[in-house]
Design a protein around this motif. Structure first.
Motif, short mmCIF file in Angstrom:
data_model
loop_
_atom_site.label_atom_id
_atom_site.label_comp_id
_atom_site.label_asym_id
_atom_site.label_seq_id
_atom_site.Cartn_x
_atom_site.Cartn_y
_atom_site.Cartn_z
N VAL A 1 9.42 50.47 31.86
CA VAL A 1 9.57 51.91 32.11
C VAL A 1 10.88 52.20 32.83
CG1 VAL A 1 8.61 53.91 33.32
CG2 VAL A 1 7.08 52.35 32.10
N SER A 2 11.20 51.39 33.84
CA SER A 2 12.43 51.62 34.60
C SER A 2 13.66 51.45 33.72
CB SER A 2 12.50 50.68 35.80
OG SER A 2 12.86 49.36 35.42
N GLU A 3 13.64 50.48 32.82
CA GLU A 3 14.80 50.24 31.97
C GLU A 3 15.00 51.40 30.99
OE1 GLU A 3 17.14 47.92 31.94
OE2 GLU A 3 16.29 47.01 33.74
N VAL A 4 13.93 51.92 30.43
CA VAL A 4 14.06 53.04 29.50
C VAL A 4 14.52 54.29 30.24
CG1 VAL A 4 12.83 54.51 27.86
CG2 VAL A 4 12.32 52.07 27.95
N GLY B 1 16.57 62.61 29.61
CA GLY B 1 17.38 62.35 28.42
C GLY B 1 16.60 62.54 27.15
N TYR B 2 17.04 61.87 26.11
CA TYR B 2 16.48 62.07 24.78
C TYR B 2 14.97 61.84 24.77
CZ TYR B 2 21.35 61.92 23.27
OH TYR B 2 22.68 62.18 23.11
N ASN B 3 14.24 62.82 24.22
CA ASN B 3 12.78 62.74 24.24
C ASN B 3 12.22 61.65 23.35
OD1 ASN B 3 12.29 64.98 26.01
ND2 ASN B 3 12.87 66.35 24.36
N ASN B 4 13.03 61.19 22.36
CA ASN B 4 12.49 60.13 21.52
C ASN B 4 12.30 58.83 22.30
OD1 ASN B 4 15.18 59.47 21.71
ND2 ASN B 4 15.58 59.46 19.51
N ARG B 5 12.96 58.71 23.47
CA ARG B 5 12.70 57.53 24.31
C ARG B 5 11.26 57.52 24.80
NH1 ARG B 5 18.13 58.39 27.83
NH2 ARG B 5 19.62 57.85 26.21
N HIS C 1 5.88 55.19 24.41
CA HIS C 1 4.45 55.32 24.15
C HIS C 1 4.03 54.41 22.98
CE1 HIS C 1 0.87 57.55 22.45
NE2 HIS C 1 0.52 57.39 23.71
N GLU C 2 4.83 54.36 21.93
CA GLU C 2 4.50 53.51 20.79
C GLU C 2 4.56 52.03 21.17
OE1 GLU C 2 6.44 54.40 17.13
OE2 GLU C 2 6.09 56.55 17.28
N ALA C 3 5.54 51.68 22.00
CA ALA C 3 5.63 50.28 22.44
C ALA C 3 4.41 49.89 23.26
CB ALA C 3 6.90 50.08 23.27
N MET D 1 8.77 48.80 19.78
CA MET D 1 9.44 50.03 19.36
C MET D 1 10.43 50.51 20.43
SD MET D 1 9.86 52.31 17.05
CE MET D 1 8.47 52.09 15.94
N GLY D 2 11.66 50.78 19.99
CA GLY D 2 12.66 51.33 20.89
C GLY D 2 13.29 50.33 21.84
N VAL D 3 12.93 49.06 21.73
CA VAL D 3 13.46 48.03 22.63
C VAL D 3 14.59 47.28 21.91
CG1 VAL D 3 12.98 45.93 23.93
CG2 VAL D 3 11.31 47.79 23.90
#
Length: 316
Positions: free
Chosen positions: A55-58, A103-107, A112-114, A137-139
């Motif tokens: 969470v902190s990294e994202v 920032g970008y909401n897709n993060r 959530h998907e991850a 996802m997203g990583v």
């Protein structure tokens, strides 16, 4: 990686990523001692919980770390485990992201998907290797490496803008992605990715900043640093973020915030909520708004439909 393997890498490069006579043991000891004596007490540095670190990294992507602290703590309080996040409604997670200007909401969507992947595919326990983490996802490679390092002490050398700036200035590393990666790998002591990656990023964050604070921060590498010896503190250029004010990113965030209660909103009503000068047939009118909604729909954040002869939008 052994010194012999490092030498092979160096020979293959057009220019060595590090000076050949560098005292690696002394450099490593100096940086780790400096970091352990005093560093910024970010709360995610006090845990080895992979979920909290993820969470902190994202959250930290292109966001000032001081701003991340309160958001990270609030997020952890609301969804304290990966299981809790996976069970959450995605619209609530996205709304949280928007409310905290992260920032970008897709993060938020990817996070959530991850979480669902970790629960469904790994029984609620994060995988430990960078390669497996990168399947979430997203990583991407950087985040996977960071989580592996800080949660499991099982990562490779992290290379970010701070690390590039430090190695470029200190050791005259060529301004080249491959050279930066080789330099970072060679500098990191084997089996110490957690403390090392934290330490070298801290060096770039508080001492070797764009306007360096060598003496004030007590930089531990001054005796080896090429920039400190020569007074030439140039560094690789950093791409500036486009202005947020008036950007599509700003209005995408406003749309998500306006839809955060979950109700469907007519497109023209939505336009007036997010922009004072909205006019259906104007420059920033229905065509402009439809484009933003289409972008958000492509990201899986918003859905639109026809209802009673007009287009309406809601969070997915």
């Amino acid at each position: 990686m052994t010194d012999a393997a490092d030498a092979g890498d160096d020979a293959a490069a057009d220019a060595p990523p590090l000076p050949p006579d560098l005292d690696l043991d002394a450099i490593r000891e100096a940086l780790i001692a400096w970091y352990e004596a005093d560093h910024r007490p970010f709360p995610w540095r006090e845990t080895d919980d992979a979920y909290e670190i993820h969470v902190s990294e994202v959250m930290s992507q292109q966001t000032q770390l001081d701003r991340v602290v309160s958001a990270w703590e609030a997020f952890r309080d609301r969804w304290p485990t990966v299981d809790a996040l996976a069970a959450a409604d995605r619209s609530e997670v996205v709304a949280f992201w928007t409310d905290h200007s992260l920032g970008y909401n897709n993060r938020a969507k990817y996070l959530h998907e991850a979480a669902n992947q970790v629960v469904d595919e790994y029984g609620g326990e994060y995988p430990e290797s960078p390669a497996e983490l990168a399947e979430l996802m997203g990583v991407g490679p950087y985040t996977a490496n960071a989580v592996a390092s800080f949660a499991f002490n099982n990562g490779n050398a992290v290379v970010d803008t701070n690390v590039e700036r430090v190695t470029y200035r200190a050791f005259d590393t060529p301004d080249d992605d491959s050279a930066f990666e080789q330099a970072a790998r060679r500098l990191m002591p084997e089996g110490e990715s957690r403390v090392w990656n934290n330490a070298i990023m801290e060096l770039g964050g508080v001492a070797c900043t764009k306007s360096p604070n060598c003496d004030e921060a007590g930089c531990p590498w001054r005796e080896w640093c090429d920039a400190y010896q020569t007074g030439d503190f140039t560094a690789p250029d950093v791409t500036e973020q486009p202005s947020f004010e008036g950007s599509r990113r700003q209005f995408r965030g406003r749309i998500v915030r306006a839809l955060s209660d979950g109700d469907a909103v007519a497109v023209d009503d939505l336009g007036h909520r997010i922009r004072v000068d909205y006019a259906p047939d104007g420059e920033h009118g229905r065509e402009w708004l439809d484009g933003l909604l289409d972008d958000l729909a492509d990201d899986g954040l918003v859905e639109t439909e026809e209802a009673d002869g007009e287009r309406v939008a809601r969070l997915r």
